[in-house]
Design an enzyme around this catalytic site. Structure first.
Site, PDB file in Angstrom:
ATOM      1  N   ASP A  70       0.858  -1.183   0.000  1.00 53.42           N
ATOM      2  CA  ASP A  70       0.000   0.000   0.000  1.00 53.42           C
ATOM      3  C   ASP A  70       0.893   1.232   0.000  1.00 53.42           C
ATOM      4  O   ASP A  70       1.967   1.226   0.598  1.00 53.42           O
ATOM      5  CB  ASP A  70      -0.930   0.027   1.218  1.00 53.42           C
ATOM      6  CG  ASP A  70      -2.008   1.083   1.073  1.00 53.42           C
ATOM      7  OD1 ASP A  70      -2.891   0.915   0.205  1.00 53.42           O
ATOM      8  OD2 ASP A  70      -1.963   2.085   1.797  1.00 53.42           O
ATOM      9  N   GLU A  92       0.792   5.796  -0.056  1.00 53.35           N
ATOM     10  CA  GLU A  92       0.051   7.041   0.041  1.00 53.35           C
ATOM     11  C   GLU A  92       0.734   8.027  -0.897  1.00 53.35           C
ATOM     12  O   GLU A  92       1.961   7.998  -1.062  1.00 53.35           O
ATOM     13  CB  GLU A  92       0.028   7.578   1.473  1.00 53.35           C
ATOM     14  CG  GLU A  92      -0.617   6.656   2.482  1.00 53.35           C
ATOM     15  CD  GLU A  92      -2.055   6.268   2.185  1.00 53.35           C
ATOM     16  OE1 GLU A  92      -2.777   7.071   1.531  1.00 53.35           O
ATOM     17  OE2 GLU A  92      -2.468   5.177   2.592  1.00 53.35           O
ATOM     18  N   HIS A 148      -5.802   5.233   6.258  1.00 52.85           N
ATOM     19  CA  HIS A 148      -5.149   5.880   5.115  1.00 52.85           C
ATOM     20  C   HIS A 148      -3.683   6.186   5.420  1.00 52.85           C
ATOM     21  O   HIS A 148      -3.179   7.262   5.131  1.00 52.85           O
ATOM     22  CB  HIS A 148      -5.894   7.149   4.674  1.00 52.85           C
ATOM     23  CG  HIS A 148      -7.295   6.883   4.255  1.00 52.85           C
ATOM     24  ND1 HIS A 148      -7.619   6.195   3.107  1.00 52.85           N
ATOM     25  CD2 HIS A 148      -8.473   7.194   4.847  1.00 52.85           C
ATOM     26  CE1 HIS A 148      -8.923   6.098   3.009  1.00 52.85           C
ATOM     27  NE2 HIS A 148      -9.463   6.695   4.056  1.00 52.85           N
ATOM     28  N   ASP A 157      -2.737   0.415   6.591  1.00 50.44           N
ATOM     29  CA  ASP A 157      -3.663  -0.095   5.576  1.00 50.44           C
ATOM     30  C   ASP A 157      -3.196  -1.455   5.055  1.00 50.44           C
ATOM     31  O   ASP A 157      -4.004  -2.359   4.858  1.00 50.44           O
ATOM     32  CB  ASP A 157      -3.799   0.888   4.411  1.00 50.44           C
ATOM     33  CG  ASP A 157      -4.579   2.146   4.772  1.00 50.44           C
ATOM     34  OD1 ASP A 157      -5.027   2.283   5.936  1.00 50.44           O
ATOM     35  OD2 ASP A 157      -4.743   3.005   3.879  1.00 50.44           O
TER      36      ASP A 157
END
Length: 179
Positions: free
Chosen positions: A15, A17, A154, A159
């Site tokens: 994951d 961001e 988030h 996550d």
């Protein structure tokens, strides 16, 4: 005859961001991954040094500040080296993992490095086949459908940990990794 033990393919839940949604314009600001190898797991996390103004909307959504990226961030090239070493040749898993892979591959391309060639599995596709009548297929909705009641923070590593828990509950994915 003794019963053969079931082996499980190792995989890495990924994951990221970013500061926006377009890999051609926006940048990765956090990388998170969890390697799942049978009953064992290990974690990877890096904040990425960021030289621009971080949009307030991103800070509000994910809680990452410019100060965190300045003080704790590492250069993207170094973070990608570390991530590639962590991933190795393992299968990559994520929830809408194509988004994460597109950003990582664009960053690798910008650094004149080869793109990821690992096999990829998008958990959302498995969830859509198993839970055909969900109101939507956001990660939060999928987690609730599999009785995981935590909020989606988030943040890349947190996550990834939630997605790893989800992977352990999605029957068709579990069947795939069980050998």
């Amino acid at each position: 005859k003794p019963v053969a033990k079931t082996s499980v393919l190792p995989y890495v839940v990924l994951d990221i961001e970013t500061d926006g949604l377009d890999e051609n314009v926006n940048a990765i600001i956090e990388l998170g991954a969890v390697r799942v190898d049978g009953e064992n797991s290990s974690e990877f996390h890096r904040l990425i040094r960021y030289e621009q103004r971080l949009p307030e909307s991103i800070t509000e959504l994910i809680g990452i500040t410019e100060r965190m990226l300045t003080e704790e961030g590492v250069f993207l090239n170094d973070a990608l080296d570390d991530l590639l070493n962590f991933i190795g040749d393992d299968i990559l898993v994520g929830y809408r993992v194509d988004f994460d892979i597109r950003f990582i591959n664009k960053a690798l391309e910008n650094l004149n490095r080869p793109k990821l060639a690992n096999p990829q599995h998008d958990l959302m596709r498995y969830v859509k086949k198993e839970k055909m009548f969900l109101k939507d297929y956001k990660l939060k909705t999928a987690l609730e459908a599999y009785e995981i009641s935590e909020e989606v923070p988030h943040r890349a590593l947190k996550d990834a940990l939630l997605i790893a828990r989800l992977a352990g509950k999605v029957n068709k994915f579990r069947d795939f990794v069980a050998k």
